[in-house]
Design a protein around this motif. Structure first.
Motif, PDB file in Angstrom:
ATOM      1  N   UNK A   7      50.633  -2.151 -57.494  1.00 17.75           N
ATOM      2  CA  UNK A   7      51.769  -1.050 -57.937  1.00 17.75           C
ATOM      3  C   UNK A   7      51.713   0.073 -56.877  1.00 17.75           C
ATOM      4  N   UNK A   8      51.438  -0.245 -55.727  1.00 20.37           N
ATOM      5  CA  UNK A   8      51.670   0.838 -54.624  1.00 20.37           C
ATOM      6  C   UNK A   8      50.459   1.651 -54.367  1.00 20.37           C
ATOM      7  N   UNK A   9      49.291   1.541 -55.204  1.00 17.69           N
ATOM      8  CA  UNK A   9      48.112   2.438 -54.981  1.00 17.69           C
ATOM      9  C   UNK A   9      47.286   2.016 -53.741  1.00 17.69           C
ATOM     10  N   UNK A  10      47.500   1.094 -52.931  1.00 23.14           N
ATOM     11  CA  UNK A  10      46.805   0.834 -51.764  1.00 23.14           C
ATOM     12  C   UNK A  10      47.655   0.755 -50.671  1.00 23.14           C
ATOM     13  N   UNK A  11      47.297   1.037 -49.468  1.00 24.59           N
ATOM     14  CA  UNK A  11      47.915   0.769 -48.316  1.00 24.59           C
ATOM     15  C   UNK A  11      47.108   0.064 -47.336  1.00 24.59           C
TER      16      UNK A  11
END
Length: 757
Positions: free
Chosen positions: A630-634
């Motif tokens: 969900x976009x929480x990690x990069x």
């Protein structure tokens, strides 16, 4: 400019040869004769109506004043009395029409006096267009009845009060006030279209009319091809697939008035080339896809300003009349029980006498990505189930409703849009246009900026990746842009499978606050024996079951009834007990079908996982939501193992027979991948693509079929346990190779200007 085919009036929409043929038809066709008799009865009623003084019309200080009744009277008289006179030869029809044209020609203006306070002043509005229409058709129909002096007076009134004020405001470079993106977009087509009919009616009597007509013809394609303005913060007019952003109601209005002009131009000049505006051939599909067939009466998707009980009948007729042949539009007119009118008689051969058929079984879903509308249904028979979703622009008839949805079932509206009311009432702006009047998620009671409805939303919502394949339907709404003052993520996924519509909301706010999941409904509510909310409207019911968050407080809110703000109605707000910055909502909508048992819906939960299990009709579908994706990690891989499935997908849904061995991949009958590049099970790779894609696979020993969405160019591999004899792909996807256990699918579509989602 081309020369007229015949200069003898009438020539706008019919001529004397048509009148002669029609009189014969009335003697031979009993059904047509009955329609004509009903038409004459309405024309006879018009004979009794008194004319309206200008003092009454100008008695209200606004842009429209009270010019609506007289302009509508003129428009009806021009068509109905004019046609009645030509067909019957009865002079009293022409006399009443002549007297009306002479009376309304004495007006000083054909618009509300409020326009004059604009800076710069305007001299034309929608009532002006109706006057133009009625005067043009009326003048054409009774031209032979009028004296030379009467013709001069009526022609001058048409030009000086209607045509020239309109062209000076909207067309002429030396005087023009409006551009394509300065005024509400339907106005432009209405104003120029009816002024064009006025120009055509005097084309052989006014020396400058030919030049005016050439300019109108030159400009109109620009209107349909207008793609919006970043600096001006304006939406495009027409979606590439034929939808109009301002709502179905205004699609009907604006397109109808243009098509009236086009029909007159065709008949006057013998014009038949439709290649200049390709979107016109697609517009009828928008009317079809937003219609819900029901036993009692059809309903329509009423996003924006319109009515749930009104279709786009007039524009559908004129599309057929202009030669845009489509048997589905005749089915549409029958569904809406369209009555015969002026154009029905004139072009009955094209409107009513061709083939008629409903949309096909493969047309059960449609997406209009440019304006942010989508519809999905489980069939075209009456009283089935239909879901519509909107996440697009906000401004001028398009409400602050990014991410909202409606649900119709068993012939009834169940989950609804709040609708609208008269535009001059304060409730229109204060309630109906605002986010709280729609099925969206609010933050601390606030939705989109309240100014969006007047100045336009800077970052409109979007819809992506419609899938309708193998009994599974999916689309997702990005409503983060419109809600950017509050949210950095505001994604809403709709997954309709096995009789259950699953709504998954992915919310991330800038700070902690109170999230309110709104639900507007029609009917009565109760809590069933399982503790779920049940909404009932007549014979139709839907269960609303929230699975996540597990503890929600339900509050009743006070709203306003559609088209009747004096009546208060209740809507619901589902809220978490504590303030949060992030939330994942999973909600199941279960339309109740009396002929089959209710689907079983249970929650699935694990580390970085939420989901839902649906058991229905001997099938079991597990839906897994990969929270790591969900976009929480990069810069790190978001691959997770979800109950034996290894994937980087945001969503997956796996369907097997109930009781099937979960370790046996051959038992998987259907597989959905939402925004994923890899799907593996026990070391076997079932799906792979280098970019994340959204796909649905139907799997069996005999056949594999694939629906694929994603980047403009995608190359994907499907590796079933057993390579079947038949492999098919839908849409733009193509099967490239199949062999050695691998099916290669490729999709190459036109490069889009919007992000692929």
């Amino acid at each position: 400019m081309k020369e007229l085919i015949a200069k003898r009036h009438p020539y706008l929409f019919f001529d004397q040869a048509w009148v002669a043929r029609f009189r014969v038809q009335l003697q031979q066709d009993e059904s047509l004769a009955r329609e004509w008799q009903a038409f004459l009865e309405k024309a006879d009623d018009l004979l009794k109506n008194p004319f309206i003084d200008e003092a009454e019309a100008d008695g209200e200080d606004s842009q429209h004043g009270r010019y609506g009744p007289p302009s509508e009277q003129v428009a009806k008289m021009g068509t109905m009395l004019g046609l009645a006179y030509q067909v019957t030869g009865q002079r009293f029809y022409a006399e009443k029409l002549r007297d009306g044209l002479l009376h309304y020609g004495t007006y000083l203006k054909w618009h509300g006096k409020g326009l004059l306070r604009n800076d710069p002043s305007w001299h034309s509005e929608l009532n002006t267009s109706r006057f133009c229409h009625g005067f043009a058709v009326g003048y054409d129909c009774i031209h032979d009845f009028l004296s030379t002096e009467e013709r001069t007076v009526i022609r001058q009134s048409l030009l000086e009060l209607g045509v020239l004020p309109t062209l000076k405001d909207w067309v002429f470079a030396d005087t023009r006030i409006h551009a394509l993106d300065s005024m509400g977009h339907n106005w432009w087509a209405v104003m120029i279209g009816t002024a064009g009919v006025g120009v055509l009616s005097v084309i052989d009597e006014e020396p400058e009319a030919g030049a005016w007509l050439d300019e109108i013809i030159r400009i109109f394609p620009e209107y349909f091809l207008y793609k919006g303005s970043v600096l001006g913060n304006k939406s495009l007019n027409y979606d590439e697939a034929g939808a109009f952003y301002e709502s179905l109601n205004y699609a009907d209005y604006g397109l109808y008035e243009y098509l009236v002009f086009r029909l007159a131009y065709q008949h006057s000049f013998g014009y038949t080339d439709f290649s200049d505006i390709p979107v016109l051939a697609k517009a009828g599909g928008f009317f079809l896809q937003t219609t819900y067939p029901a036993s009692e009466r059809p309903l329509t998707v009423n996003f924006g300003d319109g009515s749930i009980y009104s279709g786009a009948v007039q524009a559908a007729k004129l599309l057929l009349a202009n030669g845009f042949e489509d048997p589905r539009l005749r089915w549409y007119l029958r569904e809406w029980k369209a009555e015969y009118g002026f154009y029905d008689f004139i072009r009955q051969d094209l409107i009513w006498q061709g083939e008629m058929s409903p949309p096909s079984s493969v047309e059960t879903s449609a997406i209009y990505a440019d304006i942010g509308w989508a519809t999905m249904r489980d069939g075209w028979e009456k009283d089935r189930t239909m879901l519509a979703v909107k996440s697009g622009f906000t401004w001028n008839h398009a409400h602050a409703d990014a991410g909202s949805f409606v649900l119709y079932h068993k012939g009834r509206p169940l989950l609804i849009d709040s609708g609208n009311c008269a535009y001059d009432r304060p409730e229109y702006v204060d309630y109906y246009l605002q986010s709280e009047a729609h099925n969206v998620v609010l933050f601390n009671g606030e939705g989109q900026l309240r100014s969006d409805v007047r100045s336009g939303v800077k970052e409109p919502g979007q819809l992506y990746h419609l899938i309708d394949h193998a009994g599974l339907r999916y689309v997702y709404a990005d409503a983060a842009g419109p809600m950017s003052p509050h949210f950095s993520r505001n994604f809403r996924h709709f997954l309709w499978v096995d009789g259950v519509i699953v709504i998954m909301d992915d919310i991330r706010a800038h700070e902690k606050g109170n999230l309110q999941w709104l639900l507007h409904y029609e009917g009565d509510t109760c809590i069933d024996e399982r503790g779920s909310l049940r909404i009932t409207n007549g014979d139709a019911s839907v269960i609303v079951k929230h699975l996540f968050p597990k503890k929600l407080i339900v509050k009743q809110k006070e709203g306003l009834k559609d088209h009747n703000p004096a009546i208060k109605v209740t809507y619901l707000s589902f809220e978490e007990e504590e303030l949060v910055q992030e939330a994942k909502f999973i909600t199941a909508l279960i339309p109740i079908e009396s002929e089959r048992s209710l689907p079983e819906v249970t929650a699935l939960e694990g580390h970085e996982l939420q989901g839902i299990r649906i058991r229905s009709d001997g099938k079991e579908t597990d839906i897994y939501w990969n929270l790591r994706a969900d976009g929480r990690i990069m810069h790190q891989n978001c691959i997770r193992k979800l109950n034996g499935w290894e994937t980087d997908a945001y969503l997956i849904a796996i369907t097997r027979p109930v009781g099937a061995d979960e370790e046996d991949l051959t038992m998987v009958e259907r597989c959905f991948i939402g925004h994923g590049s890899i799907l593996r099970h026990k070391g076997h790779t079932l799906f792979a693509s280098m970019s994340r894609a959204t796909a649905c696979l139907k799997l069996s020993i005999d056949e594999v079929s694939i629906s694929l969405q994603g980047q403009p160019y995608i190359r994907a591999e499907i590796r079933p346990i057993v390579l079947p004899e038949h492999v098919t792909a839908t849409g733009n996807a193509k099967v490239i190779t199949r062999g050695n256990g691998v099916i290669v699918i490729s999709q190459l579509s036109a490069m889009a200007t919007r992000r692929p989602g």
